[in-house]
Design a protein around this motif. Sequence first.
Motif, PDB file in Angstrom:
ATOM      1  N   ALA A  46      -3.409  -7.215  -4.581  1.00 20.86           N
ATOM      2  CA  ALA A  46      -3.669  -6.618  -3.272  1.00 20.86           C
ATOM      3  C   ALA A  46      -4.832  -5.644  -3.373  1.00 20.86           C
ATOM      4  CB  ALA A  46      -2.428  -5.895  -2.767  1.00 20.86           C
ATOM      5  N   VAL A  47      -5.495  -5.470  -2.237  1.00 22.35           N
ATOM      6  CA  VAL A  47      -6.525  -4.458  -2.069  1.00 22.35           C
ATOM      7  C   VAL A  47      -6.078  -3.600  -0.899  1.00 22.35           C
ATOM      8  CG1 VAL A  47      -8.925  -4.015  -1.434  1.00 22.35           C
ATOM      9  CG2 VAL A  47      -8.365  -5.958  -2.907  1.00 22.35           C
ATOM     10  N   CYS A  48      -6.062  -2.283  -1.102  1.00 21.32           N
ATOM     11  CA  CYS A  48      -5.688  -1.345  -0.039  1.00 21.32           C
ATOM     12  C   CYS A  48      -6.922  -0.559   0.361  1.00 21.32           C
ATOM     13  CB  CYS A  48      -4.605  -0.390  -0.528  1.00 21.32           C
ATOM     14  SG  CYS A  48      -3.055  -1.209  -0.886  1.00 21.32           S
ATOM     15  N   GLY A  49      -7.278  -0.619   1.616  1.00 18.26           N
ATOM     16  CA  GLY A  49      -8.472   0.052   2.102  1.00 18.26           C
ATOM     17  C   GLY A  49      -8.145   1.294   2.904  1.00 18.26           C
ATOM     18  N   GLU A  50      -8.843   2.370   2.602  1.00 21.94           N
ATOM     19  CA  GLU A  50      -8.751   3.636   3.338  1.00 21.94           C
ATOM     20  C   GLU A  50     -10.159   4.199   3.457  1.00 21.94           C
ATOM     21  OE1 GLU A  50      -6.232   4.831   4.828  1.00 21.94           O
ATOM     22  OE2 GLU A  50      -4.508   3.920   3.847  1.00 21.94           O
ATOM     23  N   VAL A  51     -10.464   4.841   4.568  1.00 23.55           N
ATOM     24  CA  VAL A  51     -11.790   5.440   4.730  1.00 23.55           C
ATOM     25  C   VAL A  51     -11.758   6.958   4.563  1.00 23.55           C
ATOM     26  CG1 VAL A  51     -12.702   3.584   6.168  1.00 23.55           C
ATOM     27  CG2 VAL A  51     -11.593   5.527   7.246  1.00 23.55           C
ATOM     28  N   ALA A  52     -10.611   7.578   4.779  1.00 23.65           N
ATOM     29  CA  ALA A  52     -10.490   9.030   4.644  1.00 23.65           C
ATOM     30  C   ALA A  52      -9.961   9.387   3.255  1.00 23.65           C
ATOM     31  CB  ALA A  52      -9.565   9.580   5.719  1.00 23.65           C
ATOM     32  N   GLU A  53     -10.433  10.495   2.717  1.00 21.54           N
ATOM     33  CA  GLU A  53     -10.083  10.903   1.355  1.00 21.54           C
ATOM     34  C   GLU A  53      -8.586  11.129   1.164  1.00 21.54           C
ATOM     35  OE1 GLU A  53     -10.783  11.671  -2.634  1.00 21.54           O
ATOM     36  OE2 GLU A  53     -12.153  10.851  -1.145  1.00 21.54           O
ATOM     37  N   GLY A  54      -7.921  11.785   2.111  1.00 16.44           N
ATOM     38  CA  GLY A  54      -6.486  12.072   1.975  1.00 16.44           C
ATOM     39  C   GLY A  54      -5.639  10.813   1.853  1.00 16.44           C
ATOM     40  N   ALA A  61      -2.205   7.419  -5.503  1.00 14.87           N
ATOM     41  CA  ALA A  61      -1.045   8.033  -6.157  1.00 14.87           C
ATOM     42  C   ALA A  61       0.166   7.111  -6.118  1.00 14.87           C
ATOM     43  CB  ALA A  61      -0.722   9.372  -5.496  1.00 14.87           C
ATOM     44  N   THR A  62       0.396   6.443  -4.999  1.00 11.24           N
ATOM     45  CA  THR A  62       1.520   5.512  -4.877  1.00 11.24           C
ATOM     46  C   THR A  62       1.391   4.377  -5.880  1.00 11.24           C
ATOM     47  OG1 THR A  62       1.849   6.004  -2.527  1.00 11.24           O
ATOM     48  CG2 THR A  62       2.705   3.902  -3.319  1.00 11.24           C
ATOM     49  N   VAL A  63       0.216   3.790  -5.940  1.00 18.38           N
ATOM     50  CA  VAL A  63      -0.028   2.652  -6.841  1.00 18.38           C
ATOM     51  C   VAL A  63       0.140   3.085  -8.299  1.00 18.38           C
ATOM     52  CG1 VAL A  63      -1.812   1.054  -7.659  1.00 18.38           C
ATOM     53  CG2 VAL A  63      -1.472   1.402  -5.208  1.00 18.38           C
ATOM     54  N   GLN A  64      -0.417   4.211  -8.648  1.00 13.08           N
ATOM     55  CA  GLN A  64      -0.321   4.687 -10.030  1.00 13.08           C
ATOM     56  C   GLN A  64       1.112   5.067 -10.389  1.00 13.08           C
ATOM     57  OE1 GLN A  64      -3.358   7.733 -10.088  1.00 13.08           O
ATOM     58  NE2 GLN A  64      -4.955   6.251 -10.596  1.00 13.08           N
ATOM     59  N   ALA A  65       1.819   5.732  -9.482  1.00 15.33           N
ATOM     60  CA  ALA A  65       3.196   6.150  -9.753  1.00 15.33           C
ATOM     61  C   ALA A  65       4.122   4.963  -9.972  1.00 15.33           C
ATOM     62  CB  ALA A  65       3.716   7.008  -8.597  1.00 15.33           C
ATOM     63  N   ARG A  66       3.817   3.847  -9.334  1.00 16.06           N
ATOM     64  CA  ARG A  66       4.659   2.659  -9.467  1.00 16.06           C
ATOM     65  C   ARG A  66       4.170   1.716 -10.567  1.00 16.06           C
ATOM     66  NH1 ARG A  66       5.131   3.647  -3.593  1.00 16.06           N
ATOM     67  NH2 ARG A  66       7.279   4.349  -3.363  1.00 16.06           N
ATOM     68  N   GLY A  67       3.104   2.109 -11.254  1.00 14.96           N
ATOM     69  CA  GLY A  67       2.600   1.296 -12.370  1.00 14.96           C
ATOM     70  C   GLY A  67       2.017  -0.026 -11.928  1.00 14.96           C
ATOM     71  N   LEU A  68       1.370  -0.038 -10.762  1.00 16.85           N
ATOM     72  CA  LEU A  68       0.875  -1.293 -10.206  1.00 16.85           C
ATOM     73  C   LEU A  68      -0.652  -1.369 -10.158  1.00 16.85           C
ATOM     74  CD1 LEU A  68       3.430  -1.547  -7.251  1.00 16.85           C
ATOM     75  CD2 LEU A  68       3.481  -2.787  -9.434  1.00 16.85           C
ATOM     76  N   ALA A  69      -1.325  -0.495 -10.890  1.00 16.41           N
ATOM     77  CA  ALA A  69      -2.796  -0.442 -10.834  1.00 16.41           C
ATOM     78  C   ALA A  69      -3.446  -1.718 -11.345  1.00 16.41           C
ATOM     79  CB  ALA A  69      -3.299   0.767 -11.621  1.00 16.41           C
ATOM     80  N   ASP A  70      -2.753  -2.507 -12.149  1.00 16.44           N
ATOM     81  CA  ASP A  70      -3.325  -3.771 -12.616  1.00 16.44           C
ATOM     82  C   ASP A  70      -3.369  -4.820 -11.519  1.00 16.44           C
ATOM     83  OD1 ASP A  70      -3.672  -2.718 -15.138  1.00 16.44           O
ATOM     84  OD2 ASP A  70      -1.903  -3.670 -15.982  1.00 16.44           O
ATOM     85  N   CYS A  71      -2.550  -4.646 -10.486  1.00 12.17           N
ATOM     86  CA  CYS A  71      -2.439  -5.656  -9.423  1.00 12.17           C
ATOM     87  C   CYS A  71      -2.948  -5.172  -8.076  1.00 12.17           C
ATOM     88  CB  CYS A  71      -0.982  -6.078  -9.256  1.00 12.17           C
ATOM     89  SG  CYS A  71      -0.272  -6.811 -10.723  1.00 12.17           S
ATOM     90  N   ILE A  72      -3.045  -3.852  -7.891  1.00 15.20           N
ATOM     91  CA  ILE A  72      -3.455  -3.302  -6.598  1.00 15.20           C
ATOM     92  C   ILE A  72      -4.693  -2.438  -6.793  1.00 15.20           C
ATOM     93  CG2 ILE A  72      -2.826  -1.879  -4.632  1.00 15.20           C
ATOM     94  CD1 ILE A  72       0.111  -2.499  -5.263  1.00 15.20           C
ATOM     95  N   GLN A  73      -5.749  -2.779  -6.065  1.00 14.16           N
ATOM     96  CA  GLN A  73      -6.978  -2.000  -6.080  1.00 14.16           C
ATOM     97  C   GLN A  73      -7.041  -1.169  -4.810  1.00 14.16           C
ATOM     98  OE1 GLN A  73     -10.535  -4.344  -6.317  1.00 14.16           O
ATOM     99  NE2 GLN A  73     -11.865  -2.587  -6.084  1.00 14.16           N
ATOM    100  N   VAL A  74      -7.232   0.123  -4.965  1.00 13.02           N
ATOM    101  CA  VAL A  74      -7.360   1.015  -3.802  1.00 13.02           C
ATOM    102  C   VAL A  74      -8.827   1.338  -3.622  1.00 13.02           C
ATOM    103  CG1 VAL A  74      -6.713   3.236  -2.796  1.00 13.02           C
ATOM    104  CG2 VAL A  74      -5.078   1.987  -4.218  1.00 13.02           C
TER     105      VAL A  74
END
Length: 74
Positions: A46-54, A61-74
């Motif tokens: 998955a790719v999660c897109g956000e335009v605002a810094e917050g 933080a959600t992706v990293q906390a769940r250990g999913l950084a290998d599968c989800i790009q923010v």
Amino acid sequence: MTSEHLSKRLAKVADYVPQGARLADIGSDHAYLASYLVAAGRVEAAVCGEVAEGPYQSSLATVQARGLADCIQV
């Protein structure tokens, strides 16, 4: 993350995502949908897109906390 931890709106959206799909979630609500679908084995990546810094930092933080950084790009 289980489906009962998703809002009713996101749980309904999750129902429409085909098994094995690759997800692009623009305005990702803190990456909750992508995290749920990847953890459940419903999507490969998955790719999660956000335009605002917050929201970007919250999604990251959600992706990293769940250990999913290998599968989800923010």
